[in-house]
Write an enzyme that holds these catalytic residues in place. Structure first.
Site, PDB file in Angstrom:
ATOM      1  CG  HIS A 245      34.707  64.977  38.672  1.00 36.88           C
ATOM      2  ND1 HIS A 245      34.327  64.081  38.101  1.00 36.88           N
ATOM      3  CD2 HIS A 245      35.478  65.899  38.301  1.00 36.88           C
ATOM      4  CE1 HIS A 245      34.860  64.068  36.887  1.00 36.88           C
ATOM      5  NE2 HIS A 245      35.678  65.386  37.058  1.00 36.88           N
ATOM      6  N   PRO A 246      31.016  64.635  41.512  1.00 34.60           N
ATOM      7  CG  PRO A 246      29.608  63.250  40.559  1.00 34.60           C
ATOM      8  CD  PRO A 246      30.800  64.166  40.094  1.00 34.60           C
TER       9      PRO A 246
ATOM     10  CB  SER B 244      28.022  62.132  36.596  1.00 31.64           C
ATOM     11  OG  SER B 244      29.106  62.933  36.525  1.00 31.64           O
TER      12      SER B 244
ATOM     13  CD  GLU C 277      31.176  59.493  33.037  1.00 28.48           C
ATOM     14  OE1 GLU C 277      31.515  60.152  32.027  1.00 28.48           O
ATOM     15  OE2 GLU C 277      31.400  60.212  34.186  1.00 28.48           O
ATOM     16  CD  GLN C 278      28.382  57.791  40.602  1.00 27.68           C
ATOM     17  OE1 GLN C 278      27.576  57.462  41.398  1.00 27.68           O
ATOM     18  NE2 GLN C 278      28.786  59.091  40.696  1.00 27.68           N
TER      19      GLN C 278
ATOM     20  CG  PHE D 193      37.859  57.906  45.255  1.00 28.29           C
ATOM     21  CD1 PHE D 193      39.273  57.513  45.425  1.00 28.29           C
ATOM     22  CD2 PHE D 193      37.123  57.085  44.431  1.00 28.29           C
ATOM     23  CE1 PHE D 193      39.791  56.477  44.571  1.00 28.29           C
ATOM     24  CE2 PHE D 193      37.700  56.010  43.860  1.00 28.29           C
ATOM     25  CZ  PHE D 193      39.060  55.604  43.733  1.00 28.29           C
TER      26      PHE D 193
ATOM     27  CB  ALA E 132      38.128  56.385  34.093  1.00 27.33           C
TER      28      ALA E 132
END
Length: 470
Positions: A370-371, A387, A390-391, A422, A425
């Site tokens: 995960h980034p 991702s 999501e971000q 870290f 969701a």
């Protein structure tokens, strides 16, 4: 590849709106099984007499002999019970669907004439009222074909509905493969019709009932008085009618001439008919009308089903649900998948099982894949499409310089302490909520954070699947 054929989910928590005619809250459908003259009997070429569904307690088949008492009970259904039911339903203007055993119909010209004049649907109940469970497939296929031929000859038109009752594991498939039925009723698994894919055919299934059924006058535990039957039907109707304010359903009622046709039993049925006529929003159709309504308002629609995919296709679609970890989907494909896994929840369950059963190092690999939130990969636009979206949903693609500095500091401190980025969701939070969780969780011990990060990974996967499998 292991696949589980039983469908244990059906419509799940969100059944379709039935949209019954007139906005009805419940469709109450009455079936009269006409079996008299089609039961096991050496006169019919059978090896023994009938032993099923009569008022003879503990009845057994008599090999090579006629069972005079059993025959006379069946004859009562044809001679008296049928006509009592005919007067009741025609008098109240409620149509019936007949499940007619073809050989029984052939021996009942007066009754068939009365059925047709009343406008009742005459569906097929098979060739003979006998067990199919031990029939070889070719023999059962031939019996289905002969039932249709004889039914057409006797009634004047082929049946459009089918119910065997004493069926085999092959019956539904064989009947569907015949290709001429608007519906099949050899299931008891739902309160609504549904479509079943049988090869290239989409077959409508209209489930039947063994509990709202007068057959329980002849089995244990069962009914003793007509009031027993009435009370059960009333309770079922009341529940379905209440549910129907939001989610209309179907109620099937099964009847037999030789059982409910007795005067001491039919009183309970008449009481139920009187009861439901006191309600608005009750539709009492024939089964064929339910079939036509469902085909018009809820036509069959085929979708790509995860449980039926090749491994390559499954991994192509779901290999990225857990970040850069296609091995999870590869392993999940080998599970015992079935219709229950053809939803976002089902695929999520399969993927999570493989993630949870993986070694700690493998799960750590998923976490480290995960980034960082709003990190260097995001700045360089090198995130996966999932991702990135999501971000962006939490505004992490539009940070102020101060916010970016805060995220960079927290990312570094968290990763240095725990050994993985870290993970949260982000679609469940806004930017302040994410920062608050960051500040709170950074002080946890590694084991606590490892478990929490795994939970968050599973939640991210769930949200991704809900987009893929709406």
């Amino acid at each position: 590849m292991q696949r589980y054929p039983r469908n244990m989910i059906g419509y799940g928590p969100n059944p379709p709106q039935a949209n019954w005619p007139g906005g009805a809250r419940v469709a109450v459908q009455f079936v009269l099984n006409y079996e008299e003259g089609g039961e096991n009997n050496i006169l019919h070429g059978d090896a023994a007499s009938e032993a099923f569904l009569s008022d003879i307690a503990g009845a057994a088949m008599w090999p090579g002999q006629r069972h005079w008492n059993m025959e006379s009970i069946y004859e009562y259904g044809a001679r008296a019970g049928f006509w009592r039911l005919h007067r009741l339903f025609t008098g109240m203007g409620i149509p019936l669907t007949i499940y007619g055993v073809a050989t029984a119909l052939a021996r009942a010209p007066e009754q068939v004439k009365a059925m047709k004049e009343a406008g009742w649907e005459i569906a097929s109940h098979g060739l003979k009222w006998v067990e199919h469970k031990d029939m070889p497939e070719n023999e059962e296929r031939a019996a289905i074909a002969e039932a249709i031929r004889l039914h057409t000859e006797v009634v004047g038109e082929r049946p459009r509905g089918w119910y065997t009752g004493r069926c085999s594991a092959n019956t539904v498939r064989l009947v569907a493969e015949e290709g001429g039925f608007d519906y099949i009723s050899d299931t008891y698994d739902d309160d609504l019709p549904y479509w079943l894919e049988v090869g290239d055919r989409d077959q409508l299934i209209i489930p039947y009932t063994l509990e709202a059924n007068d057959m329980r006058f002849a089995v244990s535990p069962g009914w003793v008085t007509g009031q027993d039957f009435y009370q059960y039907l009333k309770d079922a109707f009341d529940m379905l009618y209440a549910e129907g304010s939001d989610s209309p359903k179907m109620m099937s009622v099964g009847l037999h001439c030789r059982l409910i046709g007795r005067p001491g039993k039919i009183a309970g049925l008449k009481q139920f008919l009187d009861y439901i006529q006191g309600f608005d929003g009750v539709w009492t159709p024939r089964r064929i009308e339910i079939a036509h309504h469902w085909a018009e308002h809820h036509p069959a629609k085929r979708v790509e089903r995860p449980s039926q995919m090749t491994k390559d296709r499954f991994v192509e679609l779901y290999g990225g649900v857990f970040e850069h970890s296609p091995w999870i989907a590869e392993r999940a494909w080998n599970l015992e998948l079935g219709p229950a896994h053809d939803t976002a929840t089902g695929v999520h369950s399969a993927l999570c099982r493989m993630f949870r059963s993986a070694s700690e190092n493998e799960r750590l690999g998923v976490l480290t894949a995960h980034p960082d939130l709003a990190g260097k990969l995001a700045a360089a636009k090198q995130l996966t499409a999932e991702s990135t979206g999501e971000q962006a949903s939490a505004g992490l693609d539009a940070l102020t310089d101060q916010e970016r500095e805060t995220f960079t500091r927290l990312n570094t401190e968290y990763t240095d302490k725990h050994g993985f980025p870290f993970i949260i969701a982000v679609r469940d939070h806004d930017k302040p909520g994410i920062l608050a969780a960051f500040e709170r969780r950074i002080g946890n011990d590694r084991a606590t954070e490892f478990a929490e990060a795994c939970r968050q990974v599973e939640r991210i996967a769930e949200l991704r699947l809900k987009e893929l499998l709406a």
